[in-house]
Design a protein around this motif. Structure first.
Motif, PDB file in Angstrom:
ATOM      1  N   LYS A 241       0.340  -7.622   4.954  1.00 45.58           N
ATOM      2  CA  LYS A 241       1.080  -6.501   5.530  1.00 45.58           C
ATOM      3  C   LYS A 241       0.284  -5.974   6.710  1.00 45.58           C
ATOM      4  O   LYS A 241      -0.939  -5.816   6.636  1.00 45.58           O
ATOM      5  CB  LYS A 241       1.299  -5.397   4.493  1.00 45.58           C
ATOM      6  N   PHE A 242       0.973  -5.689   7.806  1.00 41.12           N
ATOM      7  CA  PHE A 242       0.317  -5.278   9.046  1.00 41.12           C
ATOM      8  C   PHE A 242       0.612  -3.808   9.288  1.00 41.12           C
ATOM      9  O   PHE A 242       1.759  -3.430   9.557  1.00 41.12           O
ATOM     10  CB  PHE A 242       0.838  -6.129  10.207  1.00 41.12           C
ATOM     11  N   GLY A 243      -0.417  -2.965   9.161  1.00 40.13           N
ATOM     12  CA  GLY A 243      -0.211  -1.540   9.362  1.00 40.13           C
ATOM     13  C   GLY A 243       0.754  -0.978   8.341  1.00 40.13           C
ATOM     14  O   GLY A 243       0.813  -1.402   7.191  1.00 40.13           O
ATOM     15  N   GLY A 244       1.585  -0.031   8.787  1.00 41.36           N
ATOM     16  CA  GLY A 244       2.498   0.627   7.867  1.00 41.36           C
ATOM     17  C   GLY A 244       3.877   0.033   7.791  1.00 41.36           C
ATOM     18  O   GLY A 244       4.646   0.381   6.899  1.00 41.36           O
ATOM     19  N   GLY A 245       4.236  -0.873   8.701  1.00 42.70           N
ATOM     20  CA  GLY A 245       5.623  -1.306   8.687  1.00 42.70           C
ATOM     21  C   GLY A 245       5.920  -2.670   9.261  1.00 42.70           C
ATOM     22  O   GLY A 245       7.048  -2.952   9.653  1.00 42.70           O
ATOM     23  N   CYS A 246       4.927  -3.558   9.322  1.00 36.76           N
ATOM     24  CA  CYS A 246       5.153  -4.901   9.858  1.00 36.76           C
ATOM     25  C   CYS A 246       4.519  -5.947   8.952  1.00 36.76           C
ATOM     26  O   CYS A 246       3.932  -5.632   7.927  1.00 36.76           O
ATOM     27  CB  CYS A 246       4.585  -5.020  11.272  1.00 36.76           C
ATOM     28  N   SER A 247       4.618  -7.187   9.379  1.00 34.18           N
ATOM     29  CA  SER A 247       4.098  -8.313   8.615  1.00 34.18           C
ATOM     30  C   SER A 247       3.160  -9.129   9.495  1.00 34.18           C
ATOM     31  O   SER A 247       3.139  -8.987  10.718  1.00 34.18           O
ATOM     32  CB  SER A 247       5.250  -9.190   8.124  1.00 34.18           C
ATOM     33  N   SER A 248       2.391 -10.015   8.845  1.00 32.17           N
ATOM     34  CA  SER A 248       1.460 -10.860   9.579  1.00 32.17           C
ATOM     35  C   SER A 248       1.001 -11.982   8.667  1.00 32.17           C
ATOM     36  O   SER A 248       1.386 -12.041   7.494  1.00 32.17           O
ATOM     37  CB  SER A 248       0.251 -10.044  10.069  1.00 32.17           C
TER      38      SER A 248
END
Length: 694
Positions: free
Chosen positions: A55-62
């Motif tokens: 999970k990337f930060g509070g609201g994205c993916s990676s």
């Protein structure tokens, strides 16, 4: 926009059809994938893919794409970091960034990566603890039990986070254990002009020609690159039409399992209000950008988010106001309720659940203005720092099981990381945002409302915002640390005007939040559990839950579609990117691309679409093949996918991704990013000198 067909997600009951579903990793339909595509993911395969995702930060993916902590995501997901690291003299948003050496990698001020390392079903524990309870008792007990589970899971480890995740509207609960990476450094980002080529006109559209990518690196506590043995290798061939694809990411929240009463609220009140507000914020930010180039630079990320949210919300609202679509939702609910009412035992257990949810929605209609404005109406970075400090001082003094969600011991490390962020604060933008927020609070509640009088007194929104922003010293991280460590005594003694404002409004915010949690949230949660259990009993458990912002896996294939009677091919070519170049924003390619045009292979696949089921939050997700190799990078959905919040139609819903070969071609021939290329494809030997533009 083509409307959705009657599919499983509409019914919210029968097992999903076609390529539908954002599946949890502990309930993935591997046999169904084998039946359609001839490949059955093993448990080892699923575990590897889960551990290579983040999970990337509070609201994205990676995703991890090398054994040395290299992480791939979207440019628009990393925009916050890129802008925070930029200055008027070094604008990495406009000009891009490339760290030619490890020493040049720059630490993102406010970014955390989370790797899901373990999933535990805790449904029985929570159901046993809350059995027979309703209202406040139910809400308090559930909150306390969740806090106990999360605290026991973290065991005090600072690099671990644990969250109890609600699935099927409360039909099931899972405990997710995460490995946290708080030292994340920027490695590569292209120019905004190519990362968001086509701008808002092309947003949620296809064909597309974007290089929406950024690479960062996760670092361990010793300051060295994190070791990531579970990572996605890069495909040698990429992907072509018809190929099987998987998307592993963190879709936000979908509403496919909501009741008709909940959807009516969204259709009639929630989404229209959101549209009005976003439109006004866009106007405010656009005016702010007209003040000058520096104002445009510091607010560009804010405008991007607002415009993206506005277009997405429009698509959701269009779906719900479609009469045929909504009639299908009503029919599906009536069918389920009829089956429940036909069985005396089921009727006694579940029959009233839908009516209770409807009553809770009506209660929320009556308190919406106060809840949204008093508890969530202050739009300012410094205000939220102040409120976090004020609330942390109160909450940390309480037993863990009695704290507000988000202030539990299991969550404190993430909270502290955000609180002590080195992200720059721009006073002029802060004043504009807080002025707007205070103006809207007065407009919504009315000038005679007690809360408005309490906040503004004799001041105007602009004068209050200017006074507290200019007078606050909370941009100083040392002061934040002193106030955080000093607790209640330090907060009460503080003369900082922003701390004083946050302390002034906090009792009102807590009061309306408590009312909401007890009269709305607890009622909906409890009765949604019953609705979910009724669905399980009637239709079985072979269904996927609504998205919850947590890791999911979807499957599909590269496939075009038909729009307005025309066939939309599934893959675009890099050479056609230049055909769309006009020299004027948002269709102006950066100089680096124009200079490299002669070196690029025009037939290289640029962007492509798949039938994978995604939603907002999947941005930055890797697209992988059956060998768990990267073949693409999700950055968008088409316009038809916006209705995917409420249902899925494989004939038109599409995921939009950057092709893996486009990423390699650009890194090699436009940016000469040798170091990144070598990590993605060991043995790569670019021969052209490094680009002077980055």
């Amino acid at each position: 926009m083509k409307r959705l067909l009657i599919v499983a997600s509409l019914l919210g009951a029968a097992p999903a059809l076609a390529d539908e579903g954002m599946w949890t990793y502990n309930n993935f339909p591997a046999a169904k994938v084998k039946e359609k595509y001839g490949f059955e993911p093993s448990q080892d395969w699923l575990d590897k893919v889960r551990l290579a995702s983040a999970k990337f930060g509070g609201g994205c993916s990676s995703s991890f794409v090398s054994p040395d902590g290299l992480v791939m995501t979207n440019h628009h997901c990393a925009r916050g970091c890129i802008q925070q690291l930029s200055t008027a003299k070094k604008d990495f948003i406009a000009n891009g960034f490339y760290a030619k050496t490890q020493a040049e990698e720059l630490q993102c001020p406010a970014l955390e990566l989370s790797q899901l390392v373990e999933i535990t079903d805790v449904t029985d524990q929570l159901n046993t603890a809350t059995k027979g309870l309703t209202g406040k008792s139910y809400a308090d007990t559930l909150k306390a039990e969740m806090a106990k589970l999360e605290q026991a899971c973290t065991k005090g480890a600072p690099d671990v986070r644990c969250d109890v995740v609600t699935l099927y509207q409360g039909g099931k609960y899972n405990l997710y254990r995460y490995q946290r990476y708080q030292d994340v450094r920027l490695v590569f980002a292209p120019e905004h002009a190519i990362a968001f080529f086509g701008g808002d006109p092309d947003n949620f559209e296809f064909p597309r020609y974007d290089l929406d990518v950024t690479f960062v690196r996760a670092y361990a506590k010793d300051g060295k690159p994190a070791k990531s043995p579970n990572y996605f290798k890069w495909s040698d061939k990429g992907v072509k039409e018809g190929d099987l694809t998987f998307v592993s990411g963190n879709p936000g929240r979908t509403s496919r399992g909501l009741t008709v009463a909940q959807l009516e609220y969204l259709r009639d009140t929630g989404l229209p209000k959101q549209l009005f507000k976003l439109s006004e914020i866009r106007g405010m930010v656009s005016e702010f950008q007209n003040r000058g180039p520096e104002q445009k630079r510091i607010s560009s990320n804010l405008l991007f988010g607002v415009e993206n949210g506005l277009k997405s919300t429009k698509g959701k609202h269009e779906q719900l106001v479609d009469k045929a679509f909504f009639a299908q939702k009503v029919a599906a609910e009536q069918e389920l309720r009829a089956k429940v009412n036909a069985d005396p035992k089921m009727k006694a257990k579940y029959g009233n659940a839908w009516d209770e949810i409807a009553r809770a929605q009506e209660a929320f209609r009556n308190m919406r203005k106060e809840y949204e404005n008093v508890e969530n109406g202050f739009n300012s970075q410094l205000f939220y720092v102040a409120r976090t400090l004020v609330r942390a001082a109160d909450e940390r003094a309480k037993p863990d099981t009695e704290r507000l969600r988000g202030y539990n011991e299991a969550n404190l490390r993430s909270l502290e990381n955000q609180l002590m962020s080195k992200a720059p604060v721009y006073p002029e933008l802060e004043i504009a945002q807080l002025t707007f927020a205070l103006t809207k609070i007065r407009e919504e509640l009315g000038p005679d409302h007690a809360f408005v009088k309490k906040v503004l007194g004799k001041e105007s929104p602009a004068s209050l915002a200017t006074r507290v922003i200019k007078g606050s010293k909370l941009a100083d991280l040392k002061l934040r640390e002193q106030l955080y460590k000093g607790g209640k005594q330090a907060i009460e003694a503080s003369k900082d005007p922003m701390i004083q404002l946050a302390a002034l409004v906090d009792p009102d915010g807590r009061a309306i939040r408590k009312t909401y949690e007890e009269q709305v949230e607890a009622v909906i949660r409890k009765n949604s559990e019953l609705v979910a259990q009724a669905k399980f009993e009637v239709y079985g458990t072979g269904i996927y839950p609504d998205a919850t912002g947590t890791l999911r896996l979807s499957f599909g294939s590269v496939k075009g579609y038909t729009e307005d009677g025309k066939t939309v091919a599934p893959i675009t070519a890099m050479g056609n990117t230049f055909d769309r170049h006009t020299g004027e924003e948002p269709f102006a390619l950066p100089k680096s691309w124009l200079a490299a045009q002669k070196d690029l292979t025009a037939s290289t696949p640029m962007n492509f679409v798949t039938t994978n089921d995604i939603i907002g939050g999947n941005s930055g997700s890797p697209v992988i093949n059956k060998d768990a190799e990267v073949v693409g990078l999700v950055f968008d959905g088409n316009i038809q996918s916006l209705g995917g919040d409420y249902g899925f139609d494989e004939s038109v819903n599409r995921t939009v991704a950057v092709h893996s070969e486009a990423l390699i071609e650009a890194l090699k021939k436009v940016y000469k990013a040798d170091r990144v290329l070598e990590e993605l494809r060991p043995g790569s030997t670019p021969t052209v000198k490094a680009s002077p533009s980055l």
